[in-house]
Enzyme design. Structure first.
Site, PDB file in Angstrom:
ATOM      1  N   THR A  32       0.915  -1.185  -0.152  1.00 10.21           N
ATOM      2  CA  THR A  32      -0.057  -0.132   0.115  1.00 10.21           C
ATOM      3  C   THR A  32       0.617   1.272   0.002  1.00 10.21           C
ATOM      4  O   THR A  32       0.468   2.271  -0.615  1.00 10.21           O
ATOM      5  CB  THR A  32      -1.122   0.105   1.275  1.00 10.21           C
ATOM      6  OG1 THR A  32      -1.886  -1.100   1.292  1.00 10.21           O
ATOM      7  CG2 THR A  32      -1.997   1.130   1.173  1.00 10.21           C
ATOM      8  N   THR A 111       1.722  -4.484   4.259  1.00 11.08           N
ATOM      9  CA  THR A 111       1.801  -4.694   5.832  1.00 11.08           C
ATOM     10  C   THR A 111       1.132  -6.254   6.150  1.00 11.08           C
ATOM     11  O   THR A 111       1.358  -6.603   7.317  1.00 11.08           O
ATOM     12  CB  THR A 111       0.722  -3.867   6.641  1.00 11.08           C
ATOM     13  OG1 THR A 111      -0.552  -3.559   6.028  1.00 11.08           O
ATOM     14  CG2 THR A 111       1.401  -2.315   6.514  1.00 11.08           C
ATOM     15  N   ASP A 112       0.492  -6.751   5.326  1.00  9.00           N
ATOM     16  CA  ASP A 112      -0.320  -8.056   5.618  1.00  9.00           C
ATOM     17  C   ASP A 112       0.616  -8.997   6.151  1.00  9.00           C
ATOM     18  O   ASP A 112       0.321  -9.734   7.080  1.00  9.00           O
ATOM     19  CB  ASP A 112      -1.257  -8.231   4.468  1.00  9.00           C
ATOM     20  CG  ASP A 112      -2.401  -7.665   4.344  1.00  9.00           C
ATOM     21  OD1 ASP A 112      -2.698  -6.795   5.123  1.00  9.00           O
ATOM     22  OD2 ASP A 112      -3.062  -7.718   3.194  1.00  9.00           O
TER      23      ASP A 112
END
Ligand code: ASP
Length: 193
Positions: A32, A111-112
């Protein structure tokens, strides 16, 4: 003639200051932090679209922080992270440290699965590499004015210069050791464990 000498002196001074700055290589993988699209909700943007050069160029003070170079290793949302990309990161990181190409590495990442990649790198790199790796990302895509990405990238570049050798995550102005952090799946916030 006098002017020419002054100019030369300034150029030499600038070159000296540049040479003293720490060297940081940013290995970009997408996420992102490099996302863009029509809206900032999950369905409205695509992760990993903005090249690392654009991210670096978006930090106005970047040249004063360190000698920074970017390398685009991958351009994926981290839900699509692969062992192949982990291998590329580990091999390149090892090479950078072995050949002394940089003093520290920053990795931009979704971030996942940022914690998982940090763990993989910590396991793959020989402890003797003796240098610092900081992973960072964002909750809001780059293309939106309120993105936390540049703030996180700036923090990661600062932490990379001061933290002792090891693998860390930098999010929301804080840093975490790779094995002392988790992403809270409800709030999206990284918290210490
Ligand atoms: N799904 C995105 C990813 O992990 C979310 C993010 O970047 O934070 O790449």
């Amino acid at each position: 003639m006098k002017k020419l000498f002054s100019l030369l002196a300034i150029l030499i001074l600038v070159a000296q200051v540049q040479a003293q700055l720490p060297r940081i290589i940013i290995l970009a993988t997408g996420g992102t932090i490099a996302g863009t699209g029509a809206s900032s909700d999950r369905a409205g943007y695509t992760a990993g679209k903005i090249p690392i050069e654009d991210l670096i160029g978006s930090i106005p003070t970047v040249k004063k922080i360190a000698n920074i170079t970017g390398e685009q290793v991958a351009s994926v949302g981290s839900q699509d992270m692969t062992i192949d990309i982990w291998k590329k990161l580990a091999i390149r990181a090892n090479e950078i440290f072995t050949k002394n190409e940089a003093d520290a590495i920053v990795i931009t990442h979704g971030t996942d699965t940022m914690v998982e990649t940090a763990a993989a790198l910590a396991a793959a790199l020989p402890p003797a590499s003796g240098k610092t790796i900081v992973l960072t990302g964002a909750m809001v895509p780059y293309a939106f004015g309120s993105s936390d990405g540049l703030f996180n990238l700036g923090s990661a570049l600062s932490f990379a210069q001061t933290l002792p050798a090891g693998v860390y995550l930098a999010m929301n102005g804080r840093y975490f050791q790779w094995d002392r952090v988790r992403k809270n799946r409800e709030t999206g916030v990284f918290e210490a464990i």
